[in-house]
Write a protein that holds these residues in place. Structure first.
Motif, short mmCIF file in Angstrom:
data_model
loop_
_atom_site.label_atom_id
_atom_site.label_comp_id
_atom_site.label_asym_id
_atom_site.label_seq_id
_atom_site.Cartn_x
_atom_site.Cartn_y
_atom_site.Cartn_z
N ARG A 106 -7.06 29.00 7.44
CA ARG A 106 -6.46 29.44 6.18
C ARG A 106 -7.36 30.45 5.47
NH1 ARG A 106 -2.30 31.14 3.42
NH2 ARG A 106 -2.24 30.44 1.26
N LEU A 107 -8.66 30.18 5.44
CA LEU A 107 -9.59 31.15 4.86
C LEU A 107 -9.50 32.49 5.57
CD1 LEU A 107 -12.77 28.90 4.43
CD2 LEU A 107 -11.45 29.91 2.56
N ASN A 108 -9.46 32.44 6.90
CA ASN A 108 -9.40 33.67 7.68
C ASN A 108 -8.09 34.41 7.46
OD1 ASN A 108 -8.57 34.67 10.86
ND2 ASN A 108 -10.42 35.49 9.91
N GLN A 109 -7.00 33.66 7.34
CA GLN A 109 -5.70 34.28 7.10
C GLN A 109 -5.68 35.05 5.79
OE1 GLN A 109 -2.55 31.57 5.92
NE2 GLN A 109 -1.04 32.72 7.09
N LEU A 110 -6.22 34.43 4.73
CA LEU A 110 -6.24 35.11 3.43
C LEU A 110 -7.18 36.30 3.44
CD1 LEU A 110 -6.08 32.09 0.95
CD2 LEU A 110 -4.24 33.67 1.60
N GLN A 111 -8.31 36.19 4.13
CA GLN A 111 -9.21 37.34 4.26
C GLN A 111 -8.50 38.49 4.97
OE1 GLN A 111 -12.27 37.92 3.18
NE2 GLN A 111 -13.48 36.04 3.07
N ALA A 112 -7.81 38.19 6.06
CA ALA A 112 -7.13 39.24 6.81
C ALA A 112 -6.01 39.87 5.99
CB ALA A 112 -6.59 38.67 8.12
N GLN A 113 -5.28 39.07 5.24
CA GLN A 113 -4.21 39.61 4.39
C GLN A 113 -4.78 40.55 3.33
OE1 GLN A 113 -2.15 36.17 2.87
NE2 GLN A 113 -1.04 35.80 4.78
N ALA A 114 -5.91 40.16 2.74
CA ALA A 114 -6.53 41.01 1.72
C ALA A 114 -7.04 42.32 2.33
CB ALA A 114 -7.67 40.26 1.04
N ARG A 128 -11.32 37.74 -2.07
CA ARG A 128 -12.20 37.73 -0.90
C ARG A 128 -13.59 37.22 -1.26
NH1 ARG A 128 -13.18 42.55 2.54
NH2 ARG A 128 -13.90 40.90 3.94
N ASP A 129 -14.04 37.55 -2.45
CA ASP A 129 -15.34 37.06 -2.88
C ASP A 129 -15.34 35.54 -2.98
OD1 ASP A 129 -18.06 37.43 -3.89
OD2 ASP A 129 -17.26 36.80 -5.81
N ALA A 130 -14.28 34.97 -3.58
CA ALA A 130 -14.19 33.52 -3.72
C ALA A 130 -14.09 32.84 -2.36
CB ALA A 130 -12.98 33.15 -4.57
N LEU A 131 -13.29 33.39 -1.47
CA LEU A 131 -13.16 32.82 -0.13
C LEU A 131 -14.50 32.84 0.60
CD1 LEU A 131 -9.83 34.60 0.93
CD2 LEU A 131 -10.09 32.20 0.24
N THR A 132 -15.24 33.92 0.45
CA THR A 132 -16.53 34.03 1.11
C THR A 132 -17.55 33.07 0.52
OG1 THR A 132 -16.10 36.36 1.62
CG2 THR A 132 -18.40 35.63 1.71
N ASP A 208 -9.49 18.08 6.28
CA ASP A 208 -9.19 19.43 6.75
C ASP A 208 -7.77 19.85 6.36
OD1 ASP A 208 -9.33 21.87 8.20
OD2 ASP A 208 -8.51 20.89 9.98
N GLY A 209 -6.80 18.97 6.60
CA GLY A 209 -5.42 19.29 6.27
C GLY A 209 -5.22 19.49 4.78
N TRP A 210 -5.86 18.62 3.98
CA TRP A 210 -5.74 18.77 2.53
C TRP A 210 -6.36 20.09 2.06
CZ3 TRP A 210 -9.89 19.30 -0.80
CH2 TRP A 210 -9.55 19.41 -2.16
N LEU A 211 -7.54 20.42 2.58
CA LEU A 211 -8.24 21.62 2.15
C LEU A 211 -7.45 22.87 2.53
CD1 LEU A 211 -10.72 22.86 0.83
CD2 LEU A 211 -11.93 22.65 3.02
N ALA A 212 -6.87 22.87 3.73
CA ALA A 212 -6.08 24.03 4.15
C ALA A 212 -4.92 24.28 3.19
CB ALA A 212 -5.55 23.81 5.57
N THR A 213 -4.34 23.21 2.68
CA THR A 213 -3.24 23.34 1.72
C THR A 213 -3.75 23.75 0.34
OG1 THR A 213 -1.98 21.64 2.90
CG2 THR A 213 -1.31 22.11 0.64
N ALA A 214 -4.95 23.30 0.00
CA ALA A 214 -5.51 23.58 -1.33
C ALA A 214 -5.97 25.03 -1.49
CB ALA A 214 -6.69 22.65 -1.61
N ILE A 215 -6.26 25.70 -0.38
CA ILE A 215 -6.75 27.08 -0.44
C ILE A 215 -5.57 28.02 -0.67
CG2 ILE A 215 -7.96 28.92 0.80
CD1 ILE A 215 -9.34 26.68 2.44
N GLN A 216 -5.40 28.44 -1.92
CA GLN A 216 -4.27 29.27 -2.32
C GLN A 216 -4.76 30.54 -2.99
OE1 GLN A 216 -1.11 28.65 -1.55
NE2 GLN A 216 -1.57 26.66 -0.62
N ALA A 217 -4.17 31.67 -2.60
CA ALA A 217 -4.60 32.96 -3.14
C ALA A 217 -4.48 33.01 -4.65
CB ALA A 217 -3.79 34.08 -2.49
N GLY A 218 -3.42 32.41 -5.20
CA GLY A 218 -3.18 32.54 -6.62
C GLY A 218 -4.19 31.84 -7.50
#
Length: 264
Positions: A106-114, A128-132, A208-218
């Protein structure tokens, strides 16, 4: 892996309390890497391909797989393969991919989208800064509400001294691979950027499953984390049982308004 042939993976203390969730897989992989000359991507790939960690979202290859001028995050997203150097940093990164595959994806997906939207900029944007920040130095904490209230207020004396018995009901799990690398040589100022997690999640897979859902761009662009000096956690560092350990204002800093005096 290091000058003089000393493998830094040999220096990892797998008995350290912060590595407890990582020890079962990490220690065996580190030993294999040391025994086979330090090829980190090789041992990570063998783990990714094994039945024990089947159906992982990425594989691992040498750093030379990454073409010049190609963004690291974009390459992983496109190729589903992580370019890996023979060092502690990339070893721990691979270990997190193996243990938290959905959150890392999920982190990688949002990085790639940005990157696709804005390109690779000299300065990362807020998301991207927050994800990193979380990818490198993040952690998740399950804790009773009084501990969270004290942590958000940066009331260190209350958090670590007055409420010390409550830490027996808390669980802090490191996620950031850079933080794990730094803690191989622990220093008092080391800080995790902590996210609150549900206490009902007892396994790494559920977390892991919870965190993947919690990582939201907004929401993540505003960095929904709280800084926590990790060696202040009771039971994580012998020195924090000594009087005055938490009086060091260079590490256990007051909230910004208190530091500035007026808040202006």
């Amino acid at each position: 892996m290091a000058a003089g042939g000393v493998n830094p993976l040999s220096a990892v203390d797998w008995g350290a309390p912060w590595l407890e969730p990582w020890r079962l897989l990490g220690e065996s992989l580190a030993r294999r890497a040391v025994a086979h000359g330090g090829a980190v991507h090789t041992v990570l790939q063998s783990a990714a391909a094994s039945n024990a960690v089947a159906d992982r979202p990425v594989g691992f290859g040498p750093q030379s797989d990454l073409p010049a001028g190609t963004a690291y995050e974009q390459f992983i997203f496109d190729q589903r393969r992580v370019p890996t150097r023979d060092n502690l940093h990339d070893f721990f990164n691979g270990l997190v991919w193996l243990q938290f595959p959905e959150a890392k994806r999920r982190l990688n997906q949002l990085q790639a989208q940005a990157i696709a939207a804005d390109g690779v900029q000299v300065v990362r944007g807020p998301l991207r800064d927050a994800l990193t920040v979380f990818d490198e130095n993040g952690a998740v904490l399950c804790a009773p509400p009084p501990l969270w209230d004290a942590l958000r207020a940066r009331d260190w004396h209350r958090l670590f001294v007055e409420l010390r018995p409550l830490w027996g009901e808390a669980r802090l799990v490191l996620f950031g691979h850079a933080l794990m690398e730094k803690l191989v040589s622990p220093r008092k100022p080391m800080v995790a950027h902590v996210l609150s997690s549900p206490c009902a999640l007892h396994s790494i897979a559920n977390l892991d499953g919870w965190l993947a859902t919690a990582i939201q761009a907004g929401t993540w662009a505003s960095k929904p984390f709280v800084p926590l000096p990790v060696l202040g956690v009771p039971g994580w560092w012998p020195a924090n049982a000594e009087p005055g350990f938490y009086d060091d204002a260079q590490v256990f800093r007051p909230p910004p308004l208190q530091r500035s005096g007026t808040g202006r």
